[in-house]
Write an enzyme that holds these catalytic residues in place. Sequence first.
Site, PDB file in Angstrom:
ATOM      1  N   GLN A  16     -19.052  13.114  -9.843  1.00 59.08           N
ATOM      2  CA  GLN A  16     -20.010  13.218 -10.920  1.00 59.08           C
ATOM      3  C   GLN A  16     -20.619  14.548 -10.772  1.00 59.08           C
ATOM      4  OE1 GLN A  16     -20.619  11.139 -13.538  1.00 59.08           O
ATOM      5  NE2 GLN A  16     -19.449   9.401 -12.490  1.00 59.08           N
ATOM      6  N   TYR A  47     -11.429   2.041 -12.214  1.00 56.91           N
ATOM      7  CA  TYR A  47     -11.369   3.689 -12.134  1.00 56.91           C
ATOM      8  C   TYR A  47     -12.687   3.922 -11.176  1.00 56.91           C
ATOM      9  CZ  TYR A  47      -9.336   2.170 -16.690  1.00 56.91           C
ATOM     10  OH  TYR A  47      -8.744   1.480 -17.618  1.00 56.91           O
ATOM     11  N   GLU A  54      -8.100   2.403  -8.550  1.00 57.83           N
ATOM     12  CA  GLU A  54      -7.956   3.862  -8.664  1.00 57.83           C
ATOM     13  C   GLU A  54      -6.698   4.326  -8.794  1.00 57.83           C
ATOM     14  OE1 GLU A  54     -10.269   6.541  -9.601  1.00 57.83           O
ATOM     15  OE2 GLU A  54      -8.571   7.663  -9.392  1.00 57.83           O
ATOM     16  N   CYS A 103     -18.136   8.364 -20.607  1.00 57.64           N
ATOM     17  CA  CYS A 103     -18.657   9.861 -20.856  1.00 57.64           C
ATOM     18  C   CYS A 103     -18.241  10.407 -22.154  1.00 57.64           C
ATOM     19  CB  CYS A 103     -17.825  10.771 -19.788  1.00 57.64           C
ATOM     20  SG  CYS A 103     -16.176  10.553 -19.858  1.00 57.64           S
TER      21      CYS A 103
HETATM   22  C1  LIG Z   1     -14.731   9.186 -15.041  1.00 60.33           C
HETATM   23  S1  LIG Z   1     -14.046   9.026 -13.449  1.00 60.33           S
HETATM   24  C2  LIG Z   1     -14.915   7.858 -12.414  1.00 60.33           C
HETATM   25  C3  LIG Z   1     -14.881   7.593 -10.951  1.00 60.33           C
HETATM   26  C4  LIG Z   1     -15.811   7.077 -10.051  1.00 60.33           C
HETATM   27  N1  LIG Z   1     -16.306   5.740 -10.869  1.00 60.33           N
HETATM   28  C5  LIG Z   1     -16.955   7.914 -10.057  1.00 60.33           C
HETATM   29  O1  LIG Z   1     -18.027   7.864 -10.620  1.00 60.33           O
HETATM   30  O2  LIG Z   1     -17.103   8.725  -9.138  1.00 60.33           O
HETATM   31  C6  LIG Z   1     -12.553   8.269 -13.810  1.00 60.33           C
HETATM   32  C7  LIG Z   1     -11.633   7.826 -12.648  1.00 60.33           C
HETATM   33  O3  LIG Z   1     -10.520   7.206 -13.239  1.00 60.33           O
HETATM   34  C8  LIG Z   1      -9.315   7.409 -12.467  1.00 60.33           C
HETATM   35  N2  LIG Z   1      -8.156   6.955 -13.648  1.00 60.33           N
HETATM   36  C9  LIG Z   1      -7.828   7.792 -14.838  1.00 60.33           C
HETATM   37  N3  LIG Z   1      -7.009   7.154 -15.564  1.00 60.33           N
HETATM   38  C10 LIG Z   1      -6.680   5.992 -14.674  1.00 60.33           C
HETATM   39  C11 LIG Z   1      -5.884   4.955 -14.902  1.00 60.33           C
HETATM   40  N4  LIG Z   1      -4.875   4.632 -16.137  1.00 60.33           N
HETATM   41  N5  LIG Z   1      -5.797   4.039 -13.916  1.00 60.33           N
HETATM   42  C12 LIG Z   1      -6.419   4.111 -12.639  1.00 60.33           C
HETATM   43  N6  LIG Z   1      -7.573   5.061 -12.570  1.00 60.33           N
HETATM   44  C13 LIG Z   1      -7.579   5.912 -13.594  1.00 60.33           C
HETATM   45  C14 LIG Z   1      -9.506   8.853 -12.375  1.00 60.33           C
HETATM   46  O4  LIG Z   1      -8.696   9.233 -11.441  1.00 60.33           O
HETATM   47  C15 LIG Z   1     -10.881   9.037 -11.836  1.00 60.33           C
HETATM   48  O5  LIG Z   1     -11.051   8.721 -10.675  1.00 60.33           O
END
Ligand SMILES: C[S@@+](CC[C@H](N)C(=O)[O-])C[C@H]1O[C@@H](n2cnc3c(N)ncnc32)[C@H](O)[C@@H]1O
Length: 441
Positions: A256, A289, A320, A395
């Site tokens: 973040q 995620y 993740e 977001c």
């Molecule tokens: C908005 S970030 C949130 C990460 C965490 N919750 C944080 O706040 O630090 C979204 C996360 O989803 C992962 N991601 C994106 N698409 C994905 C998928 N299809 N399956 C698993 N993870 C995914 C990305 O690698 C990223 O770490």
Amino acid sequence: MEKTLWIERYADQGRCVGHIEGRVVFVRFALPGELVNVTLDEPYNRDDRFWTGEVTQVLETSPDRVTPQWKLAGPLNDGGGLGGADLIHVSRDGQLKWKADVVKQQMHRLGHLDVDVPIEALPGDDETGGLHWRTRIELIADDQGKPSMRRRGSHVRVPIDDMPLASQALLSVARNERVWDGGFEPNQQIRIAVPEPRDVYVPPQPDLDWLAQVVGDNYAILVDGQVKAGKRNLTETIDVQGRTFTFTVDANGFWQMHRMAPQRLPEHVLYLVRLALQGKTDPVIWDLYSGSGLFTLPLAALAGAVNGADGTGARVLSVEGAPQAVKNARLNIKAAGLSNVTALCGDVAKTLHHVPAELAHPDVVVLDPPRAGAKAQVCRQIAASGAQAVVYIACDPASLARDTATLTEEGYELRDIRAFDLYPMTHHVETVALLTRVNEP
Ligand SMILES: C[S@@+](CC[C@H](N)C(=O)[O-])C[C@H]1O[C@@H](n2cnc3c(N)ncnc32)[C@H](O)[C@@H]1O
């Protein structure tokens, strides 16, 4: 082509809407209620469904308009054109009003729900006037090897020697490492990441002693993804409800970005999860995620820590997709002494087909997907798990609204929604929603 029009309302992507001869026009650097002169972007064919353009002159001014604090990011006509701060012409209150309205509009249009959305500014942003919040920035080297940013709608790169949205700690590292002097190869991608020291006072323009003592080597300057200075594995520390959590985070991975977001978001998520659990001390929680475990750790330690229980009765499943983030999450879970988390690596939709039986029926699902949202399949998988509540961190309000519509079809009801201004001076906004089940699947 230059036109004069009245601006009617906020639209998406930092633009407002007006009409010329019955045709919709999306206008940059405008505000509702203003009469403006606009230069239309080419091509502007008679047959186009809508036109786009940018304000060149304001004839009737909104009370929310201010002089841009960062001129380079303002309108092209006024010597600006750099991306990254498309609401730089709007007062802080005006920005909050704008974003709350956009979330409300999207929930109405795509989520089919009429809700008011409170919006919260993060600690420190009023004092800095909405500047100095980014703990990560990305730049590109121009033909002279200087850090630069692209001018909108062109390949022109404008050299910069300051970045007013960057945190004071980051700017101090950049000065110390002589980033603004250049010396890069043309077109190299430069990324600077500096964890925010959240437990100490950060002075404006910290000096070298402060930098050495407080930041030390906990920063990264990456050039084309390779560490040029500092280190790749950064340490981030947050306090949630009196407990300190420490995270190892990849300097090139997701974290973040706002100085205070890694603290404020888990606090609010935990509040909603506890509300949904109603005092349950042995819940099963999914964190989808999950990145490096920003929500996983507080959930595993604190969600079940009610009525005198120590929290270890909760069981958390995190999912993740980025292998490095999962590696770090596992390190972070271990370092926190938590043994009640199963951290899986893989695509969420696919991984949810193979959840261990004892974790297959969560009480609450927390999800924080990328901009595109979780989409219908994952929403249906969540509903099929029987979860009583869903805490959705988004977001992009349009994605949240679309997924809310799916979850509503699947038997959930929106119980709470709140926006956070994690990206001051830009149109971006974070929204957190709580949905609870009203119909059994
Ligand atoms: C908005 S970030 C949130 C990460 C965490 N919750 C944080 O706040 O630090 C979204 C996360 O989803 C992962 N991601 C994106 N698409 C994905 C998928 N299809 N399956 C698993 N993870 C995914 C990305 O690698 C990223 O770490």
